[in-house]
Design a protein around this motif. Structure first.
Motif, PDB file in Angstrom:
ATOM      1  N   ASP A 152      -2.397  -3.583  -6.778  1.00  0.00           N
ATOM      2  CA  ASP A 152      -3.006  -2.740  -7.809  1.00  0.00           C
ATOM      3  C   ASP A 152      -2.067  -2.637  -9.013  1.00  0.00           C
ATOM      4  O   ASP A 152      -0.841  -2.591  -8.875  1.00  0.00           O
ATOM      5  N   LYS A 153      -2.662  -2.564 -10.212  1.00  0.00           N
ATOM      6  CA  LYS A 153      -1.867  -2.462 -11.431  1.00  0.00           C
ATOM      7  C   LYS A 153      -1.344  -1.047 -11.601  1.00  0.00           C
ATOM      8  O   LYS A 153      -2.107  -0.083 -11.583  1.00  0.00           O
ATOM      9  N   VAL A 211      -2.752   3.722  -3.717  1.00  0.00           N
ATOM     10  CA  VAL A 211      -2.813   2.362  -4.267  1.00  0.00           C
ATOM     11  C   VAL A 211      -2.698   1.352  -3.140  1.00  0.00           C
ATOM     12  O   VAL A 211      -2.140   1.638  -2.070  1.00  0.00           O
ATOM     13  N   GLU A 212      -3.263   0.202  -3.391  1.00  0.00           N
ATOM     14  CA  GLU A 212      -3.152  -0.904  -2.454  1.00  0.00           C
ATOM     15  C   GLU A 212      -2.276  -2.000  -3.059  1.00  0.00           C
ATOM     16  O   GLU A 212      -2.078  -2.054  -4.279  1.00  0.00           O
ATOM     17  N   ASP A 245       0.847  -1.196   0.000  1.00  0.00           N
ATOM     18  CA  ASP A 245       0.000   0.000   0.000  1.00  0.00           C
ATOM     19  C   ASP A 245       0.881   1.244   0.000  1.00  0.00           C
ATOM     20  O   ASP A 245       1.977   1.248   0.582  1.00  0.00           O
TER      21      ASP A 245
END
Length: 512
Positions: free
Chosen positions: A479-480, A475-476, A433
């Protein structure tokens, strides 16, 4: 009365009857028989004398015949016709004379060429036995004629590489030893007398390892086809071991200069010329951080020996496993506050890399195995209950699904590689993250994404083909972020991945 007279009766006077006169015819007959017997005896005596004379003559003739036979036999000489390749060469008393000459010629040839295996060329010799009365074989003349026709040659072993004649060794043992010497030139020095070779390996991490690295040579082989075969040759063409070794390893080098084109990278150029990137870095020390630009002149000259030794080495290192962080939430703590409940304890793992080298130049490397030696003990940190989005856990995941390591962290071709290179699924994923700190293009890194994990860690994802996030995005993990590419100063399509902690670059392998 009748009176009978007996003629035998005696007279009174006492005288007997008178004897009759002998028969004269019987006497004549007996006389004639005696005469006949005497005549036969005389005839037999006369007949016996010629028989005795004839027998004596026969005895004399037999004695003379036997004496003549012994004379001829004692003067009969056995000898041999000598043939060379089917043609009559002459006569000798015995084949041993020829063999003695051949042995003398062999010794002469060996003495004139010490250390070489010499053979005579005398054709195919054969013999036919014969004999004759007072025969005189021309042994000396025949041997002289044979000696004039004898030549000699050395028997050597040709060494060919892909059909090309490199040289001729004096024997099979010498050729084998030279080839082993060539292979040994590119095999790490032995530390133990065993089938497996263990040496101190290159340092793949700038951080001290828990134990010394080891290299196991899994395979040593020639790339080309090497053929050894026996051959007839003049002694002057035989080469000693040192000369043959130098011919194999020296080879030739042609000056090669390449001008960098649009889209080129170090790895791309190395692949184009089938050389190791190490050659490019060694010949062009001015290259910094893989940065080259269109128009740059690169020296790609490389020594090309007559033979290529390929080694496959398994390098095993003991790497440190950094402890993960377990976060416990506390409603009574304010946002951003933290408290360490338990310090983390580092663990260790054995990491094995497969290195493929040709004539000592590294051609490829691959992470092939990991073994946990000592698990890390996670750190426990208590945080406030108000969770701030974008703050990382401190536990990282692989940024590429099905990842395969192609270049490790640490010294590479004489330079410090600040991260690791990965190939696999084309989607690039967030390792934890965080908040996107930068998403764009940077010199050398090409299209790149920086993520700040708000816990002292920062990750870098470089050489992307396209980017799916923007600066400031939260973002986590998983994630892309974008698609794997070959932008910037890249050595081919891959992801360059870095982990920084408190501003200092780390070995990502220690966290994955």
């Amino acid at each position: 009365m009748t009176v009978h007279r007996h003629n035998n009766r005696k007279s009174k006077t006492g005288k007997g009857p008178k004897k009759p006169a002998p028969d004269t015819r019987l006497q004549d007959l007996n006389g004639k028989q005696q005469q006949a017997a005497s005549w036969k005896s005389a005839v037999k005596g006369l007949l016996r004398k010629p028989v005795l004379l004839a027998g004596g003559a026969l005895v004399l003739l037999s004695a003379a015949g036997l004496g003549g036979h012994y004379y001829v036999e004692s003067n009969t000489v056995e000898y041999y016709y000598v043939y060379q390749d089917g043609a009559q060469l002459g006569t000798v008393h015995t084949p041993e004379a020829v063999e003695q000459l051949m042995e003398e010629k062999r010794k002469e040839a060996s003495a004139a060429n010490p250390g070489l295996k010499m053979a005579l060329d005398a054709g195919e010799l054969s013999y036919i036995k014969a004999s004759g009365f007072k025969a005189k074989p021309e042994t000396d003349a025949t041997l002289d004629k044979l000696e004039d026709s004898i030549t000699s040659h050395a028997v050597g072993v040709e060494v060919r590489v892909d059909g090309k004649l490199i040289g001729i060794a004096k024997d099979q043992q010498t050729a084998d030893l030279v080839l082993k010497r060539v292979q040994s030139k590119y095999v790490p020095e032995k530390k133990a007398a065993a089938n497996k070779v263990e040496v101190t390996a290159l340092a793949y991490s700038s951080q001290p390892a828990a134990a010394a690295s080891k290299t196991e040579v899994a395979e040593v082989a020639f790339v080309e086809e090497v053929e050894l075969s026996s051959t007839k040759v003049s002694p002057g063409r035989i080469q000693d071991a040192d000369t043959l070794y130098k011919r194999l390893v020296t080879g030739s080098a042609e000056n090669t200069v390449y001008t960098v084109q649009e889209g080129d990278c170090i790895g791309c150029i190395a692949d184009k010329f089938s050389i190791s990137p190490q050659v490019i870095y060694q010949n062009n020390p001015w290259i910094k951080d893989d940065m080259i630009k269109v128009g740059d002149k690169l020296d790609l000259t490389v020594l090309e020996p007559q033979i290529t030794v390929q080694t496959i080495e398994n390098v095993t290192e003991t790497e440190t496993i950094e402890p993960t962080i377990i976060v416990q939430k506390n409603d009574e703590m304010r946002e951003g506050e933290r408290k360490t409940i338990r310090e983390g304890v580092s663990g260790s793992k054995k990491v094995t890399y497969k290195l493929v080298k040709k004539n000592g130049y590294l051609m490829s490397e691959e992470l092939v195995d990991e073994e946990i030696v000592k698990p890390a003990v996670p750190a426990i940190i208590m945080k406030g209950t108000k969770v701030v989005r974008g703050e990382g856990t401190g536990e990282f995941a692989w940024p590429v699904s099905g990842a395969r390591l192609t270049s490790s962290y640490g010294p590479r071709w004489g330079r410090q590689h600040k991260g690791i290179d990965l190939v696999g699924n084309s989607s690039i994923l967030a390792a934890d993250d965080g908040v996107v700190e930068f998403a764009g293009t940077k010199n050398g890194l090409g299209k790149v994404v920086f993520i700040d994990h708000k816990n002292g860690y920062r990750t870098v994802y470089a050489h992307l083909d396209s980017i799916n996030v923007s600066e400031g995005d939260i973002v986590e993990k998983g994630d892309k972020l974008g698609v794997m590419g070959n932008t910037g100063h890249s050595t081919g399509t891959h992801l360059h991945f870095e982990i920084h902690k408190d501003g200092k670059v780390q070995n990502p392998i220690n966290y994955l």
